[in-house]
Design a protein around this motif. Structure first.
Motif, mmCIF file in Angstrom:
data_model
loop_
_atom_site.group_PDB
_atom_site.id
_atom_site.type_symbol
_atom_site.label_atom_id
_atom_site.label_comp_id
_atom_site.label_asym_id
_atom_site.label_seq_id
_atom_site.Cartn_x
_atom_site.Cartn_y
_atom_site.Cartn_z
ATOM 1 N N THR A 1 0.844 -1.196 0.000
ATOM 2 C CA THR A 1 0.000 0.000 0.000
ATOM 3 C C THR A 1 0.882 1.249 0.000
ATOM 4 O O THR A 1 1.884 1.308 0.712
ATOM 5 N N ALA A 2 0.490 2.248 -0.781
ATOM 6 C CA ALA A 2 1.184 3.525 -0.839
ATOM 7 C C ALA A 2 0.300 4.609 -0.246
ATOM 8 O O ALA A 2 -0.907 4.650 -0.504
ATOM 9 N N LEU A 3 0.902 5.481 0.553
ATOM 10 C CA LEU A 3 0.190 6.623 1.113
ATOM 11 C C LEU A 3 0.463 7.846 0.239
ATOM 12 O O LEU A 3 1.620 8.171 -0.041
ATOM 13 N N VAL A 4 -0.602 8.517 -0.193
ATOM 14 C CA VAL A 4 -0.462 9.667 -1.082
ATOM 15 C C VAL A 4 -1.411 10.772 -0.635
ATOM 16 O O VAL A 4 -2.322 10.553 0.168
ATOM 17 N N ALA A 5 -1.206 11.976 -1.186
ATOM 18 C CA ALA A 5 -2.163 13.054 -0.988
ATOM 19 C C ALA A 5 -3.405 12.783 -1.839
ATOM 20 O O ALA A 5 -3.343 12.058 -2.845
ATOM 21 N N ALA A 6 -4.516 13.368 -1.438
ATOM 22 C CA ALA A 6 -5.782 13.100 -2.131
ATOM 23 C C ALA A 6 -5.741 13.522 -3.597
ATOM 24 O O ALA A 6 -6.435 12.932 -4.439
ATOM 25 N N ASP A 7 -4.932 14.533 -3.945
ATOM 26 C CA ASP A 7 -4.890 15.024 -5.328
ATOM 27 C C ASP A 7 -3.708 14.448 -6.110
ATOM 28 O O ASP A 7 -3.244 15.046 -7.085
ATOM 29 N N ASP B 1 -1.713 -0.760 -3.915
ATOM 30 C CA ASP B 1 -2.953 -0.115 -3.495
ATOM 31 C C ASP B 1 -2.645 1.294 -3.010
ATOM 32 O O ASP B 1 -1.523 1.598 -2.593
ATOM 33 N N VAL B 2 -3.659 2.174 -3.058
ATOM 34 C CA VAL B 2 -3.471 3.572 -2.686
ATOM 35 C C VAL B 2 -4.362 3.919 -1.506
ATOM 36 O O VAL B 2 -5.522 3.503 -1.435
ATOM 37 N N SER B 3 -3.794 4.695 -0.580
ATOM 38 C CA SER B 3 -4.558 5.187 0.557
ATOM 39 C C SER B 3 -4.288 6.677 0.726
ATOM 40 O O SER B 3 -3.126 7.089 0.805
ATOM 41 N N ASP B 4 -5.351 7.503 0.736
ATOM 42 C CA ASP B 4 -5.194 8.934 1.006
ATOM 43 C C ASP B 4 -4.765 9.124 2.459
ATOM 44 O O ASP B 4 -5.291 8.470 3.364
ATOM 45 N N ASN B 5 -3.831 10.040 2.673
ATOM 46 C CA ASN B 5 -3.299 10.197 4.021
ATOM 47 C C ASN B 5 -2.896 11.648 4.246
ATOM 48 O O ASN B 5 -2.067 12.193 3.511
ATOM 49 N N ASP B 6 -3.457 12.286 5.276
ATOM 50 C CA ASP B 6 -3.170 13.689 5.552
ATOM 51 C C ASP B 6 -1.737 13.899 6.016
ATOM 52 O O ASP B 6 -1.128 14.938 5.734
ATOM 53 N N ILE B 7 -1.169 12.922 6.758
ATOM 54 C CA ILE B 7 0.208 13.076 7.206
ATOM 55 C C ILE B 7 1.164 12.984 6.019
ATOM 56 O O ILE B 7 2.158 13.723 5.947
ATOM 57 N N ASP C 1 3.538 20.612 -7.535
ATOM 58 C CA ASP C 1 3.893 19.466 -8.370
ATOM 59 C C ASP C 1 4.499 18.349 -7.533
ATOM 60 O O ASP C 1 4.167 17.169 -7.712
ATOM 61 N N PHE C 2 5.396 18.720 -6.598
ATOM 62 C CA PHE C 2 6.021 17.707 -5.752
ATOM 63 C C PHE C 2 4.974 17.010 -4.889
ATOM 64 O O PHE C 2 4.973 15.781 -4.763
ATOM 65 N N ARG C 3 4.068 17.782 -4.275
ATOM 66 C CA ARG C 3 3.049 17.190 -3.404
ATOM 67 C C ARG C 3 2.171 16.203 -4.178
ATOM 68 O O ARG C 3 1.829 15.128 -3.665
ATOM 69 N N GLN C 4 1.841 16.530 -5.410
ATOM 70 C CA GLN C 4 0.951 15.672 -6.199
ATOM 71 C C GLN C 4 1.650 14.424 -6.723
ATOM 72 O O GLN C 4 0.979 13.505 -7.205
ATOM 73 N N ARG C 5 2.978 14.376 -6.630
ATOM 74 C CA ARG C 5 3.738 13.217 -7.131
ATOM 75 C C ARG C 5 4.472 12.493 -6.001
ATOM 76 O O ARG C 5 5.372 11.700 -6.260
ATOM 77 N N PHE C 6 4.074 12.739 -4.772
ATOM 78 C CA PHE C 6 4.768 12.200 -3.605
ATOM 79 C C PHE C 6 4.026 10.982 -3.071
ATOM 80 O O PHE C 6 2.796 10.954 -3.026
#
Length: 302
Positions: free
Chosen positions: A144-150, A167-173, A195-200
Motif C-alpha cells: 500500500t502507498a500513502l499519497v495526498a488526495a490530489d 494499493d493507494v490510501s489517502d493520508n493527511d500526514i 507538483d512535488f506534493r501531487q507526485r509524492f
C-alpha cells in the motif's frame, strides 16, 4: 555521558541536495554486473553521497573566493609540522536518500520515500531546530502507498511504479510531509511545491528498499580508440547513477576557527560557505553534464 548545549560546541545545520542531472558518487569497485556502482550505506544499502565528496566540493567553492576562510573551515591542505596543524571548523555528514524519482504509469514520475527514511529525517530536522510533521501511525500496510488526495500518480485506487502494482490510501500526514519537504526544496516556487506534493508517495520500507536497488539509472560507457575510431578492446562498462530529481539530506556542523592565527567566529565562517540554492558539481563526469546539484541550506540557522 555528558550532554553539552549545542551553542557551546557544534551547531547542527541541515542541508539538502537536489540532483538536476544524473549523479554518480561511486565506490570505485564492482560488486556485480555493474562495473561502477554508486555509494551505499553499509547497513541499509540505501544510496548516499559521502560527506568526503561534498566536503571536497565545498572546499573548492570556498577557496575560489576566500582562501583564508577555506583554510579555517577545512584545515590546512598540507602539514609541515605538528605545531602548524589544526582541525577544520566544518564537519560534513553523508547525504542520505530522502526521495527517489521512480517511473509511474500515471503522472510520468513519482517521488517515493518510506517510514524508515522519514523517521531519521525527522530526527535531523529537530536537531537543526526545525519542526517535523507527525510520525506515521500506522505505517503503510504491505503493498500500500500513502499519497495526498490530489495525487496525479493514482489510477483509481492503484499506483503503478515500474513493475509494481500498489494499493493507494489517502493520508493527511503524507500530504503534510510532501508540503514540508517541498517548501524546503522549492522555497520560492509555489508551482514546484504543488507538483512535488501531487507526485509524492510513502511506500512500505521493503518496497522502497527494492526500488532503491532496481530503479537507479544504468548507463553504458565506451572509450574510443583514436587510431581506429572504434571502441577500444575491453573499454565498455556500466555505471550506476542516481536519477535526476533525486533528493538527499544531511547534517553539517560548525565551530569557531581552530587556527590560532585566524580567529574566525562561527557565524563568519557560515557566511563564507556557499549560499543556499548554489549549484555544485559532485562526483565524476562533469564534462558530460553529470553530478549537477542544488545545494540547499537553512540560512536562518546560521
Amino acid at each position: 555521558m555528558a550532554v553539552f548545549p549545542q551553542d557551546d560546541l557544534m551547531q547542527a545545520r541541515l542541508f539538502h541536495l537536489h540532483a538536476l542531472s544524473a549523479l554518480h558518487c561511486g565506490t570505485g569497485q564492482s560488486t556485480g554486473v555493474v562495473d561502477l556502482p554508486i555509494a551505499r550505506a553499509r547497513a541499509t544499502q540505501l544510496p548516499i553521497v559521502p560527506g568526503s565528496s561534498l566536503r571536497g566540493v565545498l572546499r573548492q567553492s570556498v577557496s575560489e573566493h576566500n582562501e583564508s576562510a577555506a583554510r579555517a573551515l577545512f584545515g590546512p591542505k598540507s602539514i609541515a609540522d605538528n605545531a602548524k596543524s589544526f582541525a577544520g571548523a566544518l564537519a560534513v555528514g553523508d547525504a542520505h536518500l530522502l526521495a527517489l524519482p521512480v517511473r509511474a504509469l500515471a503522472g510520468i514520475v513519482c517521488y517515493v520515500t518510506a517510514p524508515f527514511i522519514l523517521s531519521r529525517y525527522a530526527r535531523d530536522l529537530e536537531r537543526a531546530g526545525l519542526t517535523a510533521p507527525e510520525p506515521l501511525s500506522p505505517a503503510p500496510a504491505n503493498n500500500t502507498a500513502l499519497v495526498a488526495a490530489d495525487s496525479v500518480n493514482r489510477m483509481e485506487n492503484k499506483l503503478v511504479l515500474e513493475d509494481l502494482d500498489l494499493d493507494v490510501s489517502d493520508n493527511d500526514i503524507a500530504k503534510q510531509w510532501a508540503e514540508d519537504i517541498a517548501q524546503l526544496i522549492h522555497p520560492q516556487d509555489v508551482m514546484a511545491q504543488t507538483d512535488f506534493r501531487q507526485r509524492f508517495a510513502i511506500l512500505p520500507d521493503n518496497i522502497l528498499g527494492f526500488l532503491s536497488e532496481t530503479a537507479t539509472e544504468l548507463r553504458t560507457r565506451i572509450s574510443i580508440d583514436e587510431n581506429t575510431g572504434t571502441v577500444k578492446k575491453g573499454a565498455l562498462w556500466f555505471e550506476e547513477h542516481l536519477p535526476a530529481e533525486t533528493l538527499l539530506w544531511g547534517i553539517y556542523a560548525l565551530t569557531d576557527s581552530n587556527e590560532p592565527d585566524q580567529p574566525y567566529a562561527r557565524d563568519a565562517l557560515a557566511r563564507a560557505l556557499p549560499a543556499s540554492d548554489t549549484l555544485l558539481q559532485i562526483g565524476g563526469q562533469a564534462g558530460v553534464g553529470r553530478g549537477l546539484v542544488r545545494f540547499l541550506t537553512q540560512e536562518g540557522l546560521a
